[in-house]
Write an enzyme that holds these catalytic residues in place. Structure first.
Site, mmCIF file in Angstrom:
data_model
loop_
_atom_site.group_PDB
_atom_site.id
_atom_site.type_symbol
_atom_site.label_atom_id
_atom_site.label_comp_id
_atom_site.label_asym_id
_atom_site.label_seq_id
_atom_site.Cartn_x
_atom_site.Cartn_y
_atom_site.Cartn_z
ATOM 1 N N THR A 129 0.832 -1.209 0.000
ATOM 2 C CA THR A 129 0.000 0.000 0.000
ATOM 3 C C THR A 129 0.866 1.259 0.000
ATOM 4 O O THR A 129 2.018 1.220 0.473
ATOM 5 C CB THR A 129 -0.914 0.011 1.249
ATOM 6 O OG1 THR A 129 -1.493 1.306 1.400
ATOM 7 C CG2 THR A 129 -0.156 -0.314 2.528
ATOM 8 N N ASP A 130 0.297 2.354 -0.485
ATOM 9 C CA ASP A 130 1.039 3.630 -0.445
ATOM 10 C C ASP A 130 1.296 4.094 0.988
ATOM 11 O O ASP A 130 2.172 4.925 1.233
ATOM 12 C CB ASP A 130 0.298 4.724 -1.240
ATOM 13 C CG ASP A 130 -1.058 5.123 -0.673
ATOM 14 O OD1 ASP A 130 -1.531 4.481 0.288
ATOM 15 O OD2 ASP A 130 -1.655 6.085 -1.200
ATOM 16 N N GLU A 131 0.526 3.546 1.940
ATOM 17 C CA GLU A 131 0.680 3.997 3.331
ATOM 18 C C GLU A 131 2.052 3.656 3.915
ATOM 19 O O GLU A 131 2.447 4.208 4.938
ATOM 20 C CB GLU A 131 -0.403 3.379 4.226
ATOM 21 C CG GLU A 131 -1.777 3.869 3.878
ATOM 22 C CD GLU A 131 -2.731 3.865 5.064
ATOM 23 O OE1 GLU A 131 -2.283 3.712 6.213
ATOM 24 O OE2 GLU A 131 -3.930 4.025 4.822
ATOM 25 N N TYR A 153 -1.320 -0.385 11.208
ATOM 26 C CA TYR A 153 -1.665 -1.041 9.933
ATOM 27 C C TYR A 153 -0.534 -0.874 8.927
ATOM 28 O O TYR A 153 -0.031 -1.850 8.360
ATOM 29 C CB TYR A 153 -2.972 -0.461 9.364
ATOM 30 C CG TYR A 153 -3.140 -0.734 7.874
ATOM 31 C CD1 TYR A 153 -3.374 -2.021 7.408
ATOM 32 C CD2 TYR A 153 -3.030 0.307 6.933
ATOM 33 C CE1 TYR A 153 -3.500 -2.283 6.032
ATOM 34 C CE2 TYR A 153 -3.150 0.057 5.568
ATOM 35 C CZ TYR A 153 -3.383 -1.236 5.123
ATOM 36 O OH TYR A 153 -3.492 -1.494 3.771
ATOM 37 N N LYS A 157 2.015 -3.626 7.243
ATOM 38 C CA LYS A 157 2.079 -3.802 5.788
ATOM 39 C C LYS A 157 3.514 -3.592 5.287
ATOM 40 O O LYS A 157 3.966 -4.288 4.371
ATOM 41 C CB LYS A 157 1.138 -2.825 5.082
ATOM 42 C CG LYS A 157 -0.339 -3.150 5.205
ATOM 43 C CD LYS A 157 -0.757 -4.455 4.552
ATOM 44 C CE LYS A 157 -0.655 -4.448 3.038
ATOM 45 N NZ LYS A 157 -1.133 -5.723 2.439
HETATM 46 P P1 NAD Z 1 -10.532 -6.078 2.902
HETATM 47 O O1 NAD Z 1 -10.398 -5.818 4.359
HETATM 48 O O2 NAD Z 1 -11.775 -5.690 2.192
HETATM 49 O O3 NAD Z 1 -10.316 -7.637 2.602
HETATM 50 C C1 NAD Z 1 -9.338 -8.392 3.245
HETATM 51 C C2 NAD Z 1 -9.672 -9.859 2.997
HETATM 52 O O4 NAD Z 1 -8.637 -10.656 3.618
HETATM 53 C C3 NAD Z 1 -10.983 -10.306 3.620
HETATM 54 O O5 NAD Z 1 -11.697 -11.134 2.714
HETATM 55 C C4 NAD Z 1 -10.556 -11.121 4.844
HETATM 56 O O6 NAD Z 1 -11.485 -12.136 5.220
HETATM 57 C C5 NAD Z 1 -9.246 -11.695 4.364
HETATM 58 N N1 NAD Z 1 -8.331 -12.057 5.460
HETATM 59 C C6 NAD Z 1 -7.991 -11.306 6.534
HETATM 60 N N2 NAD Z 1 -7.139 -11.994 7.324
HETATM 61 C C7 NAD Z 1 -6.914 -13.187 6.711
HETATM 62 C C8 NAD Z 1 -6.121 -14.318 7.026
HETATM 63 N N3 NAD Z 1 -5.360 -14.349 8.130
HETATM 64 N N4 NAD Z 1 -6.128 -15.369 6.178
HETATM 65 C C9 NAD Z 1 -6.906 -15.350 5.045
HETATM 66 N N5 NAD Z 1 -7.688 -14.322 4.720
HETATM 67 C C10 NAD Z 1 -7.692 -13.235 5.529
HETATM 68 O O7 NAD Z 1 -9.259 -5.396 2.247
HETATM 69 P P2 NAD Z 1 -9.094 -4.672 0.828
HETATM 70 O O8 NAD Z 1 -9.457 -3.260 0.980
HETATM 71 O O9 NAD Z 1 -9.718 -5.517 -0.200
HETATM 72 O O10 NAD Z 1 -7.507 -4.740 0.686
HETATM 73 C C11 NAD Z 1 -6.893 -5.874 0.082
HETATM 74 C C12 NAD Z 1 -5.385 -5.674 0.112
HETATM 75 O O11 NAD Z 1 -5.033 -4.483 -0.584
HETATM 76 C C13 NAD Z 1 -4.811 -5.525 1.523
HETATM 77 O O12 NAD Z 1 -3.594 -6.210 1.557
HETATM 78 C C14 NAD Z 1 -4.595 -4.019 1.666
HETATM 79 O O13 NAD Z 1 -3.540 -3.761 2.540
HETATM 80 C C15 NAD Z 1 -4.258 -3.628 0.246
HETATM 81 N N6 NAD Z 1 -4.590 -2.261 -0.159
HETATM 82 C C16 NAD Z 1 -5.855 -1.784 0.046
HETATM 83 C C17 NAD Z 1 -6.169 -0.491 -0.421
HETATM 84 C C18 NAD Z 1 -7.556 0.074 -0.228
HETATM 85 O O14 NAD Z 1 -7.756 1.251 -0.484
HETATM 86 N N7 NAD Z 1 -8.539 -0.693 0.196
HETATM 87 C C19 NAD Z 1 -5.198 0.280 -1.067
HETATM 88 C C20 NAD Z 1 -3.920 -0.252 -1.246
HETATM 89 C C21 NAD Z 1 -3.640 -1.523 -0.807
HETATM 90 O O1 DAU Z 2 -3.900 4.491 0.988
HETATM 91 C C1 DAU Z 2 -4.225 3.138 0.889
HETATM 92 C C2 DAU Z 2 -4.976 2.736 2.129
HETATM 93 O O2 DAU Z 2 -6.247 3.360 2.034
HETATM 94 C C3 DAU Z 2 -5.142 1.231 2.262
HETATM 95 O O3 DAU Z 2 -3.868 0.647 2.431
HETATM 96 C C4 DAU Z 2 -6.037 0.888 3.468
HETATM 97 O O4 DAU Z 2 -6.273 -0.507 3.518
HETATM 98 C C5 DAU Z 2 -7.343 1.621 3.300
HETATM 99 O O5 DAU Z 2 -8.145 1.404 4.434
HETATM 100 C C6 DAU Z 2 -7.134 3.123 3.092
HETATM 101 O O6 DAU Z 2 -6.650 3.767 4.298
HETATM 102 P P1 DAU Z 2 -7.182 5.209 4.750
HETATM 103 O O7 DAU Z 2 -7.005 5.327 6.202
HETATM 104 O O8 DAU Z 2 -6.647 6.278 3.886
HETATM 105 O O9 DAU Z 2 -8.740 5.021 4.345
HETATM 106 P P2 DAU Z 2 -10.102 5.360 5.117
HETATM 107 O O10 DAU Z 2 -11.193 5.125 4.145
HETATM 108 O O11 DAU Z 2 -10.175 4.726 6.446
HETATM 109 O O12 DAU Z 2 -9.965 6.933 5.348
HETATM 110 C C7 DAU Z 2 -9.793 7.825 4.259
HETATM 111 C C8 DAU Z 2 -9.683 9.228 4.827
HETATM 112 O O13 DAU Z 2 -10.940 9.598 5.376
HETATM 113 C C9 DAU Z 2 -8.690 9.345 5.967
HETATM 114 O O14 DAU Z 2 -8.062 10.614 5.902
HETATM 115 C C10 DAU Z 2 -9.543 9.268 7.217
HETATM 116 C C11 DAU Z 2 -10.845 9.900 6.771
HETATM 117 N N1 DAU Z 2 -12.051 9.364 7.412
HETATM 118 C C12 DAU Z 2 -12.255 8.021 7.390
HETATM 119 C C13 DAU Z 2 -13.369 7.471 7.977
HETATM 120 C C14 DAU Z 2 -13.576 5.966 7.967
HETATM 121 C C15 DAU Z 2 -12.995 10.222 7.991
HETATM 122 O O15 DAU Z 2 -12.833 11.449 7.964
HETATM 123 N N2 DAU Z 2 -14.099 9.669 8.577
HETATM 124 C C16 DAU Z 2 -14.319 8.324 8.603
HETATM 125 O O16 DAU Z 2 -15.340 7.879 9.171
#
Ligand code: NAD
Ligand code: DAU
Length: 339
Positions: A129-131, A153, A157
């Site tokens: 992730t970019d984080e 988190y 990662k």
């Molecule tokens: P999500 O939370 O929606 O899904 C995670 C999935 O992993 C779920 O289906 C969960 O049941 C499964 N899981 C969790 N722990 C597990 C374990 N121990 N064994 C097997 N399965 C398990 O997450 P997402 O938003 O789909 O993100 C997917 C991946 O992409 C993650 O690795 C996250 O770090 C990365 N990512 C997410 C974002 C974003 O914006 N959502 C951005 C960049 C990278």
């Molecule tokens: O940047 C990639 C990441 O983006 C992924 O690696 C993570 O899995 C994903 O959860 C996401 O992280 P963020 O913390 O950026 O996403 P989130 O949707 O939780 O929050 C986005 C922004 O909005 C952040 O600045 C916090 C703010 N926020 C979030 C929630 C849930 C609010 O202001 N109110 C809220 O209720």
């Protein structure tokens, strides 16, 4: 040589993983997918209900930290590719309790890498992730930028990301690492900003905006992300990291107002609440490395956001059940906010 490639997708029942599995079946005739997912609160078999009768889709309920299950899958299905989406993914939950994040996002990656070392495969894609770079006030991170994760988190990662690289460097495993920006689209669990705010607006509930609402995120449509992962798998160089950017940076307040416009609600629903602890101010990626290889985004932000909002409107039942009970209890306990 088998002409039907087998993908082992871990965490495939979550948001991005399920979109990626759909992407594979939509784009390949000859493909088999094994989805290993623990089905945590974020894993939802409903996301893949349309594939339940497809003989080329195999679901295995299990934990990536469980070496026996992982090894058994390698022996039985002999995957060609492994794409590891499995993770605890929500920053706020990691601030509440980091234990599962350390287990899955670090130890789980180790178990998958060890199985790959033992049985071999063609590509191991670690979805990072970019984080992991931390926050940046101006400019954009390149793949060479130092890692400075700022919450449990992103730190876990970063551990998984660098462990995957270490298995390339040490054991020559065919690892590629991708780091994407914030995704949005169908099937996203309604705890993340966009699905939470869209569904709250639809229910006339407040939108809890953290702090001053000026934190910046770069929004990437999940379908563009899936295509980029597949592109990196096919065209990326082993041992390399590839940034995947959305190219749509926006302050949270801006996207909040956009959501209200798209759902036809008024700004009176915006509810400023206490800031997230250790809240990263801005994420920004330079994705020219992947673009130079030929990857391009297909979806414009405006139309993809409209499609996303339409999807949550059409699939009310999908998210209503997720927003009941456990989810609300969690937020009440950790943030003492009224929703
Ligand atoms: P999500 O939370 O929606 O899904 C995670 C999935 O992993 C779920 O289906 C969960 O049941 C499964 N899981 C969790 N722990 C597990 C374990 N121990 N064994 C097997 N399965 C398990 O997450 P997402 O938003 O789909 O993100 C997917 C991946 O992409 C993650 O690795 C996250 O770090 C990365 N990512 C997410 C974002 C974003 O914006 N959502 C951005 C960049 C990278
Ligand atoms: O940047 C990639 C990441 O983006 C992924 O690696 C993570 O899995 C994903 O959860 C996401 O992280 P963020 O913390 O950026 O996403 P989130 O949707 O939780 O929050 C986005 C922004 O909005 C952040 O600045 C916090 C703010 N926020 C979030 C929630 C849930 C609010 O202001 N109110 C809220 O209720």
């Amino acid at each position: 040589m088998r002409n039907k490639k087998t993908y082992l997708v871990t965490g495939g029942a979550g948001f991005i993983g399920s979109n990626y599995i759909h992407y594979l079946f939509e784009n390949y005739q000859q493909v088999k997918v094994v989805n290993l997912d623990k089905l945590t609160y974020a894993g939802n078999p409903e996301n893949l209900a349309d594939l339940k009768d497809n003989p080329d889709y195999i679901f295995v309920k299990g934990d990536i930290c469980d070496a026996k299950i992982v090894n058994d899958i390698f022996v039985k299905f002999k995957p060609d590719f492994l794409i590891n989406f499995a993770a605890e993914s929500h920053v706020d939950r990691s601030i509440g309790d980091a234990e599962d994040f350390i287990r899955t996002d670090m130890y789980g990656v180790y178990v998958l890498l060890e199985a790959t070392r033992k049985y071999g495969l063609e590509r191991f894609i670690q979805i990072s992730t970019d984080e992991v770079y931390g926050s940046i006030d101006s400019g954009s991170f390149t793949e060479e930028s130092p890692l400075k994760p700022g919450n449990p988190y992103s730190a876990s990662k970063a551990g998984g990301d660098r462990l995957a690289y270490s298995y390339f460097n040490t054991y020559k495993l065919p690892v590629i690492i991708t780091r994407a920006s914030n995704n949005y689209g169908p099937f996203q669990y309604p705890e993340k900003l966009i699905p939470l705010f869209v569904t709250n607006a639809m229910e006339d509930k407040p939108l809890p905006l953290y702090g001053d609402g000026k934190n910046v995120r770069d929004w990437l449509y999940v379908k563009d992300h899936c295509k980029a992962i597949e592109f990196a798998l096919k065209n990326g160089k082993l041992g390399e990291v590839y940034n995947i950017a959305g190219g749509s940076e926006m302050e949270n307040i801006e996207i909040t107002k956009l959501i209200l416009r798209l759902t036809g609600k008024t700004e009176s629903l915006i509810k400023p609440v206490a800031d997230r602890i250790g809240h990263d101010r801005r994420y920004s990626l330079n994705a020219s490395k992947l673009k130079t290889l030929g990857w391009n985004q297909e979806h414009a932000f405006k139309t993809a956001m409209q499609e996303t909002v339409d999807w949550y409107k059409k699939n009310r039942q999908w998210w209503e059940v997720l927003k009941s009970g456990e989810y609300l209890e969690y937020y009440k306990k950790h943030y003492k906010m009224e929703l």
